[in-house]
Structures are given as C-alpha cells and as structure tokens.
Design an enzyme around this catalytic site. Structure first.
Site, mmCIF file in Angstrom:
data_model
loop_
_atom_site.group_PDB
_atom_site.id
_atom_site.type_symbol
_atom_site.label_atom_id
_atom_site.label_comp_id
_atom_site.label_asym_id
_atom_site.label_seq_id
_atom_site.Cartn_x
_atom_site.Cartn_y
_atom_site.Cartn_z
ATOM 1 N N LYS A 69 0.856 -1.185 0.000
ATOM 2 C CA LYS A 69 0.000 0.000 0.000
ATOM 3 C C LYS A 69 0.895 1.240 0.000
ATOM 4 O O LYS A 69 1.788 1.383 0.846
ATOM 5 C CB LYS A 69 -0.872 -0.033 1.254
ATOM 6 C CG LYS A 69 -2.220 0.581 1.087
ATOM 7 C CD LYS A 69 -3.030 0.267 2.311
ATOM 8 C CE LYS A 69 -4.387 0.875 2.224
ATOM 9 N NZ LYS A 69 -5.054 0.869 3.520
HETATM 10 C C1 E4P Z 1 -8.337 1.248 3.912
HETATM 11 O O1 E4P Z 1 -7.621 0.925 3.003
HETATM 12 C C2 E4P Z 1 -8.265 2.582 4.552
HETATM 13 O O2 E4P Z 1 -7.036 2.776 5.143
HETATM 14 C C3 E4P Z 1 -9.375 2.717 5.567
HETATM 15 O O3 E4P Z 1 -10.591 2.252 4.983
HETATM 16 C C4 E4P Z 1 -9.537 4.124 6.097
HETATM 17 O O4 E4P Z 1 -10.699 4.182 6.880
HETATM 18 P P1 E4P Z 1 -11.007 5.396 7.880
HETATM 19 O O5 E4P Z 1 -11.273 6.613 7.068
HETATM 20 O O6 E4P Z 1 -12.241 4.941 8.618
HETATM 21 O O7 E4P Z 1 -9.807 5.542 8.757
#
Ligand code: E4P
Length: 219
Positions: free
Chosen positions: A85
């Site tokens: 990522k």
């Molecule tokens: C996933 O890849 C993201 O990091 C995550 O969904 C972020 O979610 P949040 O906005 O609730 O922190």
C-alpha cells in the site's frame, strides 16, 4: 463486488473469514498501531487466515525508501498475496511505477479525486483506494468519487481495480456496489450490521415458536 475486511485485528479477520464473505484484507498504519503488535507478525498471521490480497502500507515518504521497504516486507512476509500500500503523492507514484516493473502489486491509498485515481492507474497501480467516509466527513459525496472513477476506468478499459475504502455503514457498501466498485473494504462491525435485519430476527423466533407448538401436539 468483492468484500475485503479493513482491520489488523486477527480475531475479527478470523470471524469474517469463517463467514465466507471476505476474500482480502486491508490494513493501514493506524489500524496496526491500534493492535499494539509487531507489524510483520500481524501480517504473517493474517496471511495464514486469508488466501487473498493483503494490503500492508509503507511508511516512508521517498520513492526509493518506499521501494526498499516494500522489498523488505516481501522478503520477511514471503507471501504471494502481499500487496504494497502506497500513499498517493509524487513519490508514491514513482514507487508504484518501480514496483509494477518488478511485478509487485500495489494499492495506492488516500485517493480523494478522480485525477489522483487516474494517475495512480497510469503509474501501474493494481488497486486504487478512494476514501468514501473521509470525503463525506468534509461535506463532499464520497460515493460520487467512486462512481466517477468507475466511469473513467471503464471508458478506457483500465485494469486497476477500485477498492472503496473508509466505509462507515452498510448503506455505503450498497451504494459503492450500485455504482460499480470492484471491491469494498469494510470493518468487521459493518459486516455484522449487514447480517442483521429485525424481520429476520422476529421471523426466526416465529418459526421456532410455531415449531414448538407442533412438538407439543405430538406429545
Ligand atoms: C483502507 O484501506 C483505509 O485505510 C481505511 O478504509 C480508512 O478508513 P477510515 O477513514 O475509517 O480511517
């Protein structure tokens, strides 16, 4: 639409996997920090539970360091399902390009505009993660962003898959499915809320009550 679970909590991942509804996992540094455990150890454990893409995020901010970090993750975790990522930024795009050239899958995260999604796809991202909930939080329509990315990717048969992230409700899941997202990544509590319906609960109770009457009559 595929469902991934958005957590670094191994127990929640095990529960969701047992339900048979998820086929991948996304984590981020905040989710890892919440668990208070060793990053590599957690990702290795996740990989033993789920046989599908597992996103683990780099924390470097320079392209070369992101690539070094990604290669080190690959070496230590040693699993074909690992997806690196990468945060959306110029350095992130450079790292995505280099990793794509090495055949390493990437998930470009923190996508808040169609322009960012398009650039990430062009750099060779396997996945892009538009953040629905965080856009809603600041008064924009997160779903509209997903819908626009879907349209653009379809116009040009772009192979990069869209992971709708920052999902805050079961309604979000249904909305991103409606507009054609490839994947939604959701916390376990949302999977739980998707299972529930008051009419299902009362319906099961009524069947049980009526069956108890049948059993009474047979005595
Ligand atoms: C996933 O890849 C993201 O990091 C995550 O969904 C972020 O979610 P949040 O906005 O609730 O922190």
């Amino acid at each position: 639409m595929k469902l991934f679970i958005d957590t670094a909590n191994v127990e929640d991942i095990r529960r969701a996997n047992d339900l048979g509804v998820i086929c991948g996992v996304t984590t981020n540094p905040s989710l890892i920090a919440k668990e208070g455990r060793d990053f590599v150890e957690v990702v290795k454990e996740i990989a033993e539970i789920v046989d599908g893409p597992i996103s683990a995020e780099v924390i470097s901010v320079e392209a070369d360091k992101m690539v070094t970090e990604a290669l080190e993750l690959y070496r230590t975790i040693n699993n074909k399902n690992l997806v690196i990522k990468i945060p959306m930024c110029a350095e992130g795009l450079k790292a995505t390009k280099q990793l794509a050239a090495m055949g390493i899958k990437t998930n470009v995260t923190l996508i808040f505009s169609t322009a960012q999604a398009l650039l990430a796809a062009k750099a060779g991202a396997t996945y892009v993660s538009p953040f629905v909930g965080r856009l809603d939080d600041i008064g924009f329509e997160g779903i509209d962003l997903v819908e626009d990315i879907v349209k653009i990717f379809r116009n040009y048969a772009i192979k990069t898959e869209i992971i709708s992230a920052s999902i805050r409700s079961s309604n979000h899941v249904i909305e991103v499915a409606r507009v054609g997202s490839d994947i939604a990544t959701v916390p376990y509590k949302i999977i739980e809320s998707m299972i529930q319906h008051p009419l299902t609960v009362s319906g099961i109770q009524r069947f049980l009550d009526d069956w108890a009457k049948v059993e009474q009559q047979q005595i």
